[in-house]
Design a protein around this motif. Sequence first.
Motif, PDB file in Angstrom:
ATOM      1  N   THR A   4       0.786  -1.054  -0.081  1.00 21.75           N
ATOM      2  CA  THR A   4      -0.360   0.229   0.306  1.00 21.75           C
ATOM      3  C   THR A   4       1.132   1.339   0.094  1.00 21.75           C
ATOM      4  O   THR A   4       1.903   1.085   0.425  1.00 21.75           O
ATOM      5  N   LEU A   5       0.448   1.938  -0.474  1.00 19.49           N
ATOM      6  CA  LEU A   5       1.279   3.464  -0.381  1.00 19.49           C
ATOM      7  C   LEU A   5       1.347   4.058   1.375  1.00 19.49           C
ATOM      8  O   LEU A   5       0.108   4.331   1.428  1.00 19.49           O
ATOM      9  N   THR A  29       0.622  10.439  -5.456  1.00 16.87           N
ATOM     10  CA  THR A  29      -0.356   9.933  -5.577  1.00 16.87           C
ATOM     11  C   THR A  29      -0.841   9.135  -7.082  1.00 16.87           C
ATOM     12  O   THR A  29      -1.577   8.869  -7.141  1.00 16.87           O
ATOM     13  N   HIS A  32       3.826   7.221  -7.421  1.00 20.57           N
ATOM     14  CA  HIS A  32       4.102   6.315  -5.784  1.00 20.57           C
ATOM     15  C   HIS A  32       3.612   4.741  -6.129  1.00 20.57           C
ATOM     16  O   HIS A  32       3.630   4.116  -6.241  1.00 20.57           O
ATOM     17  N   GLN A  33       1.852   5.809  -6.624  1.00 17.79           N
ATOM     18  CA  GLN A  33       1.362   4.827  -6.417  1.00 17.79           C
ATOM     19  C   GLN A  33       1.062   3.565  -7.532  1.00 17.79           C
ATOM     20  O   GLN A  33       0.428   2.615  -7.408  1.00 17.79           O
ATOM     21  N   THR A  34       1.245   4.381  -8.276  1.00 13.83           N
ATOM     22  CA  THR A  34       1.702   3.277  -9.608  1.00 13.83           C
ATOM     23  C   THR A  34       2.254   2.380  -9.272  1.00 13.83           C
ATOM     24  O   THR A  34       2.381   0.783  -9.689  1.00 13.83           O
ATOM     25  N   ASP A  37       1.073  -0.069  -7.106  1.00 15.35           N
ATOM     26  CA  ASP A  37      -0.501  -1.041  -8.415  1.00 15.35           C
ATOM     27  C   ASP A  37       0.992  -1.961  -8.854  1.00 15.35           C
ATOM     28  O   ASP A  37      -0.289  -2.811  -8.381  1.00 15.35           O
ATOM     29  N   HIS A  79       8.597   1.837  -5.355  1.00 15.92           N
ATOM     30  CA  HIS A  79       7.935   1.694  -3.335  1.00 15.92           C
ATOM     31  C   HIS A  79       8.249   1.549  -2.523  1.00 15.92           C
ATOM     32  O   HIS A  79       8.060   2.257  -2.036  1.00 15.92           O
TER      33      HIS A  79
END
Length: 199
Positions: A4-5, A29, A32-34, A37, A79
């Motif tokens: 998770t972020l 958002t 980093h989120q990518t 995921d 990440h």
Amino acid sequence: MTHTLPKLDYSYDALEPFIDAKTMEIHHTKHHQTYVDKLNAALEKHPELKTKNVEELLQDLSKIPDDIRTAVRNHGGGHWNHSFFWQLLKKNTHAHGKLKEALVAQWGSVEKFQEEFTASATGVFGSGWAWLVKENGKLAIVTTPNQDCPLSKGQHPIIGLDIWEHAYYLKHQSKRADYIKEWWNVLNWDQAEKNYVHE
Ligand code: MN
């Protein structure tokens, strides 16, 4: 586990005027989120790896199955590197303690270390990271391409600087040197000291 972020423990505008709020928001958002995921998506193919945290995945990439090794290297690295980077950002801290002693012992002064780190970071061709790491008990300035993580080389990261264009393009366009110069104002030396002391 599902990766998770991490939440930031400061607001997106906390680093102004050195790093702007919009860059921070998009970087956290979106970019980093990518990575999070895509790491999760890759691990769907190998549920046996779901018990491992991201450090464990990165520490020995040779143990990662062939079909997802590149994805884990890129997105797991992305990440981990960003999670590490966010913690190293804070205004108004100064080199101190054991890390300062070690920098002075090795480079002569904190300023001289900063000059050499800046030169390494500025000189990276393309996207990557600049790092201060400990390796075999000695400090070293190293760079990695793409999202490669020092953990994969058995190095202990102390300071990390994202030098992908997405980290600075909105504010500085192509002027990486200006970004690096401003970043020194928000390097969290308290966290760097923790990273140095706690292995
Ligand atoms: Mn980045």
